[in-house]
Scaffold this motif. Structure first.
Motif, PDB file in Angstrom:
ATOM      1  N   THR A 264      51.913 -37.086  15.519  1.00  0.00           N
ATOM      2  CA  THR A 264      51.644 -35.922  14.947  1.00  0.00           C
ATOM      3  C   THR A 264      51.740 -35.835  13.468  1.00  0.00           C
ATOM      4  O   THR A 264      51.094 -35.176  12.613  1.00  0.00           O
ATOM      5  CB  THR A 264      52.761 -34.889  15.681  1.00  0.00           C
ATOM      6  OG1 THR A 264      52.286 -34.828  17.250  1.00  0.00           O
ATOM      7  CG2 THR A 264      52.224 -33.528  15.092  1.00  0.00           C
ATOM      8  N   ALA A 265      52.813 -36.808  12.867  1.00  0.00           N
ATOM      9  CA  ALA A 265      53.052 -36.646  11.661  1.00  0.00           C
ATOM     10  C   ALA A 265      51.804 -37.387  10.873  1.00  0.00           C
ATOM     11  O   ALA A 265      51.378 -36.836   9.893  1.00  0.00           O
ATOM     12  CB  ALA A 265      54.278 -37.831  11.386  1.00  0.00           C
ATOM     13  N   ASN A 266      51.210 -38.244  11.428  1.00  0.00           N
ATOM     14  CA  ASN A 266      49.985 -38.977  11.079  1.00  0.00           C
ATOM     15  C   ASN A 266      48.780 -37.983  10.871  1.00  0.00           C
ATOM     16  O   ASN A 266      48.176 -37.811   9.905  1.00  0.00           O
ATOM     17  CB  ASN A 266      49.370 -40.031  11.906  1.00  0.00           C
ATOM     18  CG  ASN A 266      48.392 -40.725  11.089  1.00  0.00           C
ATOM     19  OD1 ASN A 266      48.435 -40.887  10.028  1.00  0.00           O
ATOM     20  ND2 ASN A 266      47.368 -41.140  11.948  1.00  0.00           N
ATOM     21  N   GLN A 267      48.727 -36.946  11.797  1.00  0.00           N
ATOM     22  CA  GLN A 267      47.724 -35.759  11.941  1.00  0.00           C
ATOM     23  C   GLN A 267      48.151 -34.770  10.782  1.00  0.00           C
ATOM     24  O   GLN A 267      47.374 -34.224   9.914  1.00  0.00           O
ATOM     25  CB  GLN A 267      47.742 -35.120  13.115  1.00  0.00           C
ATOM     26  CG  GLN A 267      47.288 -35.869  14.250  1.00  0.00           C
ATOM     27  CD  GLN A 267      47.438 -35.299  15.701  1.00  0.00           C
ATOM     28  OE1 GLN A 267      47.451 -34.318  15.746  1.00  0.00           O
ATOM     29  NE2 GLN A 267      47.499 -36.081  16.765  1.00  0.00           N
ATOM     30  N   PHE A 268      49.461 -34.624  10.442  1.00  0.00           N
ATOM     31  CA  PHE A 268      50.026 -33.716   9.636  1.00  0.00           C
ATOM     32  C   PHE A 268      49.779 -34.215   8.333  1.00  0.00           C
ATOM     33  O   PHE A 268      49.397 -33.377   7.241  1.00  0.00           O
ATOM     34  CB  PHE A 268      51.589 -33.885   9.678  1.00  0.00           C
ATOM     35  CG  PHE A 268      52.210 -32.734   8.681  1.00  0.00           C
ATOM     36  CD1 PHE A 268      52.376 -31.342   8.967  1.00  0.00           C
ATOM     37  CD2 PHE A 268      52.683 -33.197   7.346  1.00  0.00           C
ATOM     38  CE1 PHE A 268      53.070 -30.486   7.930  1.00  0.00           C
ATOM     39  CE2 PHE A 268      53.679 -32.383   6.669  1.00  0.00           C
ATOM     40  CZ  PHE A 268      53.757 -30.951   6.783  1.00  0.00           C
ATOM     41  N   PHE A 269      49.476 -35.534   7.999  1.00  0.00           N
ATOM     42  CA  PHE A 269      49.261 -35.813   6.564  1.00  0.00           C
ATOM     43  C   PHE A 269      47.727 -35.684   6.298  1.00  0.00           C
ATOM     44  O   PHE A 269      47.251 -36.036   5.202  1.00  0.00           O
ATOM     45  CB  PHE A 269      49.729 -37.457   6.546  1.00  0.00           C
ATOM     46  CG  PHE A 269      51.059 -37.943   6.996  1.00  0.00           C
ATOM     47  CD1 PHE A 269      51.899 -36.972   6.746  1.00  0.00           C
ATOM     48  CD2 PHE A 269      51.177 -38.976   7.010  1.00  0.00           C
ATOM     49  CE1 PHE A 269      53.084 -37.110   7.035  1.00  0.00           C
ATOM     50  CE2 PHE A 269      52.629 -39.550   7.625  1.00  0.00           C
ATOM     51  CZ  PHE A 269      53.677 -38.552   7.265  1.00  0.00           C
ATOM     52  N   LYS A 270      47.143 -35.247   7.325  1.00  0.00           N
ATOM     53  CA  LYS A 270      45.552 -34.977   6.975  1.00  0.00           C
ATOM     54  C   LYS A 270      45.067 -33.679   7.294  1.00  0.00           C
ATOM     55  O   LYS A 270      43.994 -33.716   7.288  1.00  0.00           O
ATOM     56  CB  LYS A 270      44.774 -36.103   8.105  1.00  0.00           C
ATOM     57  CG  LYS A 270      45.111 -37.637   7.884  1.00  0.00           C
ATOM     58  CD  LYS A 270      44.388 -38.527   8.754  1.00  0.00           C
ATOM     59  CE  LYS A 270      44.482 -40.083   8.477  1.00  0.00           C
ATOM     60  NZ  LYS A 270      45.784 -40.633   8.457  1.00  0.00           N
ATOM     61  N   LEU A 271      45.823 -32.813   7.183  1.00  0.00           N
ATOM     62  CA  LEU A 271      45.461 -31.207   7.120  1.00  0.00           C
ATOM     63  C   LEU A 271      44.796 -30.972   5.796  1.00  0.00           C
ATOM     64  O   LEU A 271      45.241 -29.923   5.201  1.00  0.00           O
ATOM     65  CB  LEU A 271      46.732 -30.666   7.288  1.00  0.00           C
ATOM     66  CG  LEU A 271      47.163 -30.735   9.060  1.00  0.00           C
ATOM     67  CD1 LEU A 271      48.469 -29.992   9.237  1.00  0.00           C
ATOM     68  CD2 LEU A 271      46.033 -30.454  10.160  1.00  0.00           C
ATOM     69  N   ASN A 272      43.915 -31.620   5.474  1.00  0.00           N
ATOM     70  CA  ASN A 272      42.991 -31.146   4.091  1.00  0.00           C
ATOM     71  C   ASN A 272      42.556 -29.783   4.505  1.00  0.00           C
ATOM     72  O   ASN A 272      41.952 -29.345   5.414  1.00  0.00           O
ATOM     73  CB  ASN A 272      41.678 -32.023   3.832  1.00  0.00           C
ATOM     74  CG  ASN A 272      42.427 -33.425   3.509  1.00  0.00           C
ATOM     75  OD1 ASN A 272      42.789 -34.467   4.341  1.00  0.00           O
ATOM     76  ND2 ASN A 272      42.546 -34.018   2.281  1.00  0.00           N
ATOM     77  N   GLY A 273      42.698 -28.906   3.542  1.00  0.00           N
ATOM     78  CA  GLY A 273      42.177 -27.478   3.437  1.00  0.00           C
ATOM     79  C   GLY A 273      43.041 -26.580   4.002  1.00  0.00           C
ATOM     80  O   GLY A 273      42.917 -25.384   3.832  1.00  0.00           O
ATOM     81  N   LEU A 274      44.187 -27.083   4.691  1.00  0.00           N
ATOM     82  CA  LEU A 274      45.345 -26.322   5.003  1.00  0.00           C
ATOM     83  C   LEU A 274      46.581 -26.587   4.326  1.00  0.00           C
ATOM     84  O   LEU A 274      47.260 -25.643   4.085  1.00  0.00           O
ATOM     85  CB  LEU A 274      45.564 -26.450   6.555  1.00  0.00           C
ATOM     86  CG  LEU A 274      44.391 -25.841   7.453  1.00  0.00           C
ATOM     87  CD1 LEU A 274      44.745 -26.232   9.048  1.00  0.00           C
ATOM     88  CD2 LEU A 274      44.405 -24.555   7.536  1.00  0.00           C
ATOM     89  N   ILE A 275      46.771 -27.643   3.921  1.00  0.00           N
ATOM     90  CA  ILE A 275      48.067 -28.135   3.026  1.00  0.00           C
ATOM     91  C   ILE A 275      47.387 -28.567   1.753  1.00  0.00           C
ATOM     92  O   ILE A 275      46.390 -29.499   1.873  1.00  0.00           O
ATOM     93  CB  ILE A 275      48.639 -29.036   3.803  1.00  0.00           C
ATOM     94  CG1 ILE A 275      49.351 -28.743   5.154  1.00  0.00           C
ATOM     95  CG2 ILE A 275      49.682 -29.716   2.816  1.00  0.00           C
ATOM     96  CD1 ILE A 275      50.387 -29.707   5.828  1.00  0.00           C
TER      97      ILE A 275
END
Length: 421
Positions: free
Chosen positions: A191-202
């Motif tokens: 989930t951390a890896n997905q968190f690092f890729k939340l372009n447009g939201l973070i």
């Protein structure tokens, strides 16, 4: 927890933060300051809840064999909770940078251009242990009109849950949107890896912790990263250094709190100074229970001490261990620092003005000191109220990152009908 639930928590909270950021950006300085004071009061009022949660984390960490230096980072007590609340109150007293006009000018065609500070949007905070970072990050982000999405480590999960719960209670009584503070409770690597890729939201990620964590974020993230650095810091004792001052600074920089990034890991000593005062320095370090790893050049004088290896020069110990390097001049010291340092904090102890200026000019680090401990590289000590981290990169922000580092810019252009030909 199955994959759909993981994704649900990740995305729902990201969208909440994104929406809240739009509302938060329009809040007044008074509204933001009132919220900071409310959170500070609530932290103090709920200190028993926070301590109970932290004790659960501490118990689990000890069972897993966490080293003392990291246990120190994880621990909360009444004094630390009061300091966290005090940092929020200090932030409330500082000027609000949002809306500041940085520049203005006119063009020959009559256009009037202004450059102002604005919030970044959503800050993604990735960090280890240290529950105080949760409060610092929230305070700095709210003051600058940014929402914050927190991803702490499993070791501090109960503490972070309790802190964010208290913050949400406080925000419910303010004019700021409660959803502007989010905590990702799923601490899995997937989930951390997905968190690092939340372009447009973070909008930006700020990693704070070990070198391994920081490098993982840098390598895996598709979101821009505002890099904070590990602290392989040095004190260089020049030939002209006053012995009492030099020893005092080295002891403070190493032992006042060994587990933090602005503590030193290596002391570099001019060979002539060491000849006269080296035994005093090592005696003082050993009296403070510091394990000394010494340069092979002086190994025969101290047969009971470890001989430093190449690995020692590059290691961030975060513990009561220090490497001792012997050099013949300031240039050799500078070369060693630039080879092994992490561009964090470096200090020279010297009465030679030319050597100090050479050190200032050629050492590549965010913060340089003359006749002072590296332990002052800190947002509070610099008068910033708190810090979101210490940047060792060269773009956007460098050194302790306070309020201004969490802002972007916007150009406002006034015209009276101009068109480009």
């Amino acid at each position: 927890m199955n994959d759909s639930v993981k994704e649900s928590e990740l995305m729902i909270k990201a969208n909440h933060a994104h929406r809240a950021a739009q509302s938060l950006a329009s809040k007044s300085t008074k509204q933001k300051n009132d919220a900071l004071h409310t959170i500070a009061n609530q932290l103090r009022a709920q200190s028993e809840l926070l301590l109970t949660a932290n004790q659960s984390d501490m118990k689990r960490a000890k069972q897993k064999g966490m080293v003392e230096s990291l246990l120190d980072r994880l621990m909360l007590n009444e004094e630390r909770i009061d300091a966290m609340a005090g940092a929020l109150e200090h932030l409330a007293d500082l000027p609000d940078p949002i809306g500041d006009e940085l520049e203005q000018w006119s063009r020959p065609n009559g256009l009037q251009i202004r450059k102002i500070r604005v919030p970044i949007g959503v800050i993604g905070m990735v960090y280890e242990a240290r529950p105080n970072v949760t409060v610092d990050a929230v305070g700095l982000c709210l003051k600058t009109g940014n929402a914050v999405y927190l991803r702490g480590s499993e070791s501090a999960l109960e503490s972070n849950r309790a802190i964010v719960s208290v913050i949400h209670q406080a925000l419910n009584a303010t004019e700021l949107p409660t959803e502007c503070v989010q905590l990702l409770e799923d601490t899995s690597h997937e989930t951390a890896n997905q968190f690092f890729k939340l372009n447009g939201l973070i909008d930006v990620l700020i990693p704070r912790g070990s070198s391994r964590l920081i490098q993982t974020v840098i390598k895996q993230a598709s979101i821009p990263v505002l890099e904070t650095g590990a602290g392989n810091c040095h004190v260089f004792i020049d030939e002209t250094a006053k012995p009492e001052m030099a020893i005092s600074i080295v002891l403070n920089a190493k032992t006042q709190r060994p587990s933090v990034c602005n503590a030193i890991e290596t002391v570099i000593v001019h060979e002539k100074w060491f000849k006269n005062f080296g035994s005093e320095l090592i005696d003082a370090l050993q009296s403070a229970k510091v394990d000394c790893h010494i340069d092979a050049k002086i190994a025969n004088q101290f047969p009971n001490l470890h001989v430093a290896t190449e690995q020692d020069w590059a290691t961030e110990y975060l513990d009561k261990i220090i490497a001792i390097k012997i050099v013949s001049n300031v240039k050799e010291a500078i070369n060693h620092i630039n080879k092994y340092g992490t561009k964090h904090s470096e200090s020279i102890i010297s009465e030679n003005v030319e050597n100090v200026q050479m050190f200032y000019q050629f050492v590549d680090a965010s913060t340089l000191y003359h006749n002072a401990s590296t332990r002052f590289t800190d947002g509070e000590e610099f008068g910033f109220g708190a810090e979101i981290g210490i940047s060792t990169q060269k773009l956007h922000a460098r050194g302790p990152m306070g309020l201004n580092a969490l802002t972007s810019i916007k150009y406002l252009v006034e015209g009276n009908g101009q068109i480009r030909k």
